[in-house]
Design an enzyme around this catalytic site. Structure first.
Site, PDB file in Angstrom:
ATOM      1  CD  GLU A  54      -3.754  -0.503  -0.910  1.00 48.33           C
ATOM      2  OE1 GLU A  54      -3.297  -1.514  -0.344  1.00 48.33           O
ATOM      3  OE2 GLU A  54      -3.122   0.122  -1.781  1.00 48.33           O
ATOM      4  NE  ARG A  86       6.022  -4.907   4.850  1.00 48.01           N
ATOM      5  CZ  ARG A  86       5.527  -4.078   3.933  1.00 48.01           C
ATOM      6  NH1 ARG A  86       4.315  -3.598   4.067  1.00 48.01           N
ATOM      7  NH2 ARG A  86       6.240  -3.735   2.880  1.00 48.01           N
TER       8      ARG A  86
END
Ligand code: IMP
Ligand code: MG
Length: 179
Positions: free
Chosen positions: A99, A165
């Site tokens: 994660e 990102r």
């Protein structure tokens, strides 16, 4: 670079690489001889997952699962949605969830419960970042990259409204204005 002047570096590319290498070595020691499956949580962990997988010197499989807990805002909706599921059964496997960041912990609580129903041999969590200040449920993180303050971060896979990102470092973005 896109809006680079609005972003302050929090964790440099070099520091990320060093920490990811160390995590990979630790995971490789712990999972030797096991049936390891990395479960990358899309989209945020795609960069971390790619680097981490290459730092683990073991045979392993990679699965991805799409989860969405945020709209385009910077605060959690508390609602978790599976946007795409694993491609194979994971019964009997040693799952390591990968994660990007544990914030309130709601996403990981949901995912652990969901994966447990599929009969894996074990489930552990590797998170790049943890913001303990905002925890709403207890999350045990087995492998942690960095603990950070309560700031909204982007880069190295993490977004703000789908932007940033692709920054190679983790940075802090201003809380106001447009992405
Ligand atoms: P939680 O359910 O509140 O723990 O939220 C976890 C998810 O929210 C993460 O997987 C991220 O996708 C997103 N998130 C939380 N904090 C940030 C942040 O600072 N930047 C970008 N995304 C974040
Ligand atoms: Mg995420």
């Amino acid at each position: 670079m896109q809006h680079a002047t609005d972003i302050e570096t929090l964790i440099s590319e070099q520091d990320l690489a060093a920490r990811v290498r160390a995590l990979g070595q630790e995971i490789a020691r712990d999972y030797a001889g096991r049936d390891l499956v990395l479960v990358g949580v899309l989209k945020g962990s795609y960069v971390f997952c790619a680097d981490l997988a290459r730092a683990i010197d073991l045979p392993l499989a990679i699965e991805f699962l799409g989860l969405k807990s945020y709209g385009d805002s910077q605060t959690t909706s508390g609602v978790v949605q599976i946007t795409s599921d694993l491609s194979r059964p994971v019964a009997g496997k040693d799952l390591l969830i990968v994660e990007d960041i544990v914030d309130t912990g709601l996403t990981m609580a949901y995912l652990r419960k969901n994966l447990a129903t599929r009969g894996p041999r074990s489930i552990k969590l590797c998170a790049l970042l943890h913001k303990p200040a905002r925890a709403r449920v207890d999350t045990s993180i087995d492998y942690l990259g960095f603990r950070i303050e309560d700031v909204f971060v982007v880069g190295y896979g993490l977004d703000w409204a789908e932007r940033y990102r692709n920054l190679p470092f983790v940075g802090v973005v201003r809380q106001s204005g447009e992405p």
